[in-house]
Design a protein around this motif. Structure first.
Motif, mmCIF file in Angstrom:
data_model
loop_
_atom_site.group_PDB
_atom_site.id
_atom_site.type_symbol
_atom_site.label_atom_id
_atom_site.label_comp_id
_atom_site.label_asym_id
_atom_site.label_seq_id
_atom_site.Cartn_x
_atom_site.Cartn_y
_atom_site.Cartn_z
ATOM 1 N N LEU A 75 0.818 -1.216 0.000
ATOM 2 C CA LEU A 75 0.000 0.000 0.000
ATOM 3 C C LEU A 75 0.851 1.265 0.000
ATOM 4 O O LEU A 75 0.451 2.287 -0.549
ATOM 5 N N ASN A 76 2.000 1.204 0.635
ATOM 6 C CA ASN A 76 2.810 2.398 0.835
ATOM 7 C C ASN A 76 4.206 2.235 0.246
ATOM 8 O O ASN A 76 4.743 1.111 0.183
ATOM 9 N N GLU A 77 4.786 3.335 -0.148
ATOM 10 C CA GLU A 77 6.165 3.316 -0.625
ATOM 11 C C GLU A 77 7.097 2.847 0.490
ATOM 12 O O GLU A 77 6.876 3.123 1.669
ATOM 13 N N GLY A 78 8.112 2.107 0.087
ATOM 14 C CA GLY A 78 9.068 1.589 1.062
ATOM 15 C C GLY A 78 8.702 0.235 1.614
ATOM 16 O O GLY A 78 9.503 -0.379 2.329
ATOM 17 N N GLU A 79 7.480 -0.233 1.308
ATOM 18 C CA GLU A 79 7.067 -1.573 1.727
ATOM 19 C C GLU A 79 7.261 -2.556 0.574
ATOM 20 O O GLU A 79 7.398 -2.170 -0.584
ATOM 21 N N ALA A 80 7.241 -3.845 0.915
ATOM 22 C CA ALA A 80 7.397 -4.904 -0.079
ATOM 23 C C ALA A 80 6.163 -5.796 -0.091
ATOM 24 O O ALA A 80 5.421 -5.886 0.902
ATOM 25 N N PHE A 81 5.941 -6.457 -1.209
ATOM 26 C CA PHE A 81 4.846 -7.422 -1.351
ATOM 27 C C PHE A 81 4.885 -8.437 -0.211
ATOM 28 O O PHE A 81 3.861 -8.766 0.396
ATOM 29 N N GLU A 82 6.089 -8.914 0.109
ATOM 30 C CA GLU A 82 6.251 -9.975 1.111
ATOM 31 C C GLU A 82 6.076 -9.484 2.539
ATOM 32 O O GLU A 82 6.139 -10.281 3.481
ATOM 33 N N ASP A 83 5.860 -8.169 2.719
ATOM 34 C CA ASP A 83 5.583 -7.644 4.060
ATOM 35 C C ASP A 83 4.140 -7.908 4.488
ATOM 36 O O ASP A 83 3.779 -7.609 5.635
ATOM 37 N N LEU B 88 -3.091 -7.729 5.184
ATOM 38 C CA LEU B 88 -2.542 -6.850 6.204
ATOM 39 C C LEU B 88 -1.028 -6.766 6.104
ATOM 40 O O LEU B 88 -0.357 -7.762 5.813
ATOM 41 N N HIS B 89 -0.487 -5.585 6.397
ATOM 42 C CA HIS B 89 0.947 -5.476 6.640
ATOM 43 C C HIS B 89 1.236 -6.189 7.956
ATOM 44 O O HIS B 89 0.579 -5.929 8.979
ATOM 45 N N LYS B 90 2.204 -7.097 7.945
ATOM 46 C CA LYS B 90 2.379 -7.984 9.105
ATOM 47 C C LYS B 90 2.874 -7.251 10.351
ATOM 48 O O LYS B 90 2.724 -7.769 11.467
ATOM 49 N N GLU B 91 3.408 -6.045 10.200
ATOM 50 C CA GLU B 91 3.854 -5.289 11.370
ATOM 51 C C GLU B 91 2.856 -4.203 11.759
ATOM 52 O O GLU B 91 2.455 -4.103 12.917
ATOM 53 N N THR B 92 2.424 -3.410 10.807
ATOM 54 C CA THR B 92 1.509 -2.301 11.137
ATOM 55 C C THR B 92 0.059 -2.735 11.268
ATOM 56 O O THR B 92 -0.748 -2.021 11.864
ATOM 57 N N GLN B 93 -0.281 -3.924 10.676
ATOM 58 C CA GLN B 93 -1.663 -4.420 10.654
ATOM 59 C C GLN B 93 -2.594 -3.527 9.850
ATOM 60 O O GLN B 93 -3.820 -3.622 9.980
ATOM 61 N N LYS B 94 -2.048 -2.662 9.020
ATOM 62 C CA LYS B 94 -2.857 -1.842 8.133
ATOM 63 C C LYS B 94 -3.176 -2.613 6.861
ATOM 64 O O LYS B 94 -2.364 -3.402 6.373
ATOM 65 N N GLY B 95 -4.370 -2.392 6.329
ATOM 66 C CA GLY B 95 -4.757 -3.066 5.096
ATOM 67 C C GLY B 95 -6.256 -3.045 4.916
ATOM 68 O O GLY B 95 -6.923 -2.048 5.237
ATOM 69 N N ILE B 96 -6.800 -4.150 4.414
ATOM 70 C CA ILE B 96 -8.239 -4.241 4.175
ATOM 71 C C ILE B 96 -8.759 -5.593 4.660
ATOM 72 O O ILE B 96 -8.008 -6.563 4.786
ATOM 73 N N ARG B 97 -10.066 -5.629 4.941
ATOM 74 C CA ARG B 97 -10.736 -6.889 5.289
ATOM 75 C C ARG B 97 -11.934 -7.057 4.369
ATOM 76 O O ARG B 97 -12.661 -6.097 4.094
ATOM 77 N N VAL B 98 -12.146 -8.287 3.909
ATOM 78 C CA VAL B 98 -13.320 -8.620 3.113
ATOM 79 C C VAL B 98 -14.171 -9.610 3.897
ATOM 80 O O VAL B 98 -13.693 -10.690 4.266
ATOM 81 N N ASP B 99 -15.414 -9.226 4.195
ATOM 82 C CA ASP B 99 -16.379 -10.104 4.869
ATOM 83 C C ASP B 99 -17.334 -10.649 3.816
ATOM 84 O O ASP B 99 -17.925 -9.871 3.055
#
Length: 293
Positions: free
Chosen positions: A151-159, A221-232
């Motif tokens: 989602l953000n610059e500086g992050e990786a797909f594998e994060d 989710l980003h595995k450290e920040t827990q930011k992202g999206i959820r689909v119900d």
């Protein structure tokens, strides 16, 4: 084609009449969550799957009383122009009615209405299918929203990780080259675990199709920040998770009411697992929700 925007002070969401799919989900800081359709990887964004999810064997099937249908992967709605029915600041409804062209692929008089509602940090996506004809109509419906990863610059797909609401012991059937499901070939993915790490190589053999989940929500989710999206996706029995085989920077989380034709199924549409049936004049709504975390 026309584009419309919904806002509620937290999210700004855009929808196109071409295919009636989402084209943007931004938070109030302007961060874009929805994949923007870079054709170098995949030009789609969030197509609507109707009247099939996945693929038919050889692109065709027998259907109804002596009729046949033929269509490519995920059906016909994604390539159709929808008509605006309702619009206000935080909701929109678009509909597609069968015509001579759709009848060539799917020989039924149907209406598919897509309604999007923005509520708090969520987008509610409703698929309402109506049988407008005089005979019983089988169908499938589903979603295919893809999300930027990272989602953000500086992050990786594998994060990033995929996290389910419950621990799961689940495998995924391996897809054939033409997108069908080989029921005799499954790969293990989760063993009493609620999450797995996102890696490009997971998608080199096409989508992961989860057909035995207990969970009815999945998060990217980003595995450290827990930011992202959820689909119900409580209204849907199957879930696809996919990214392009050329290392696309996105992950699609796809609620499906059914799947591609399975290797142990015949060529009759009504025999496909998960098929839904509407009598003349009947309609039903299946919904899922995308939440920004």
């Amino acid at each position: 084609m026309s584009s419309y925007q919904l806002k509620n002070g937290v999210l700004t969401v855009s929808v196109d009449t071409s295919g009636a799919g989402l084209t943007s989900i931004k938070d109030k800081a302007g961060l874009e969550y929805l994949w923007q359709g870079n054709p170098d990887f995949w030009s789609g964004q969030a197509p609507i799957l109707f009247p099939i999810c996945g693929s038919l064997r050889n692109g065709e099937a027998k259907i109804g009383d002596g009729k046949s249908c033929s269509m490519g992967r995920h059906g016909i709605a994604r390539r159709c122009e929808f008509t605006l029915r309702h619009l206000d600041s935080d909701s929109i409804s678009l509909f597609l009615h069968a015509d001579a062209e759709t009848m060539k692929s799917f020989p039924y008089d149907f209406e598919l209405e897509m309604t999007y509602r923005v509520k708090d940090r969520s987008v509610i996506v409703e698929h309402t299918v109506k049988n407008c004809g005089s005979e019983v109509m089988p169908y499938f419906v589903g979603g295919h929203p893809a999300f930027n990863c990272p989602l953000n610059e500086g992050e990786a797909f594998e994060d990033y990780i995929i996290e389910f609401e419950k621990p799961e012991t689940a495998g995924c059937p391996v897809l054939t080259e033409d997108g069908l499901i080989n029921v005799n070939n499954r790969k293990a993915l989760l063993d009493h675990a609620s999450s797995f790490g996102v890696k490009h190589e997971l998608f080199y053999d096409d989508a992961l199709i989860f057909d035995s989940l207990e969970s009815r929500s999945a998060s990217l989710l980003h595995k450290e920040t827990q930011k992202g999206i959820r689909v119900d996706f409580k209204d849907f029995d199957y879930l696809g998770i996919w990214s392009s085989a050329n290392d696309g920077p996105f992950v699609a989380i796809e609620p499906w009411s059914g799947t591609s034709t399975c290797s142990n199924e015949d060529g009759i549409f009504e025999h496909k697992r998960g098929v839904r049936i509407l009598g003349p004049g009947q309609s039903e709504t299946l919904a899922y929700t995308i939440s920004v975390l």
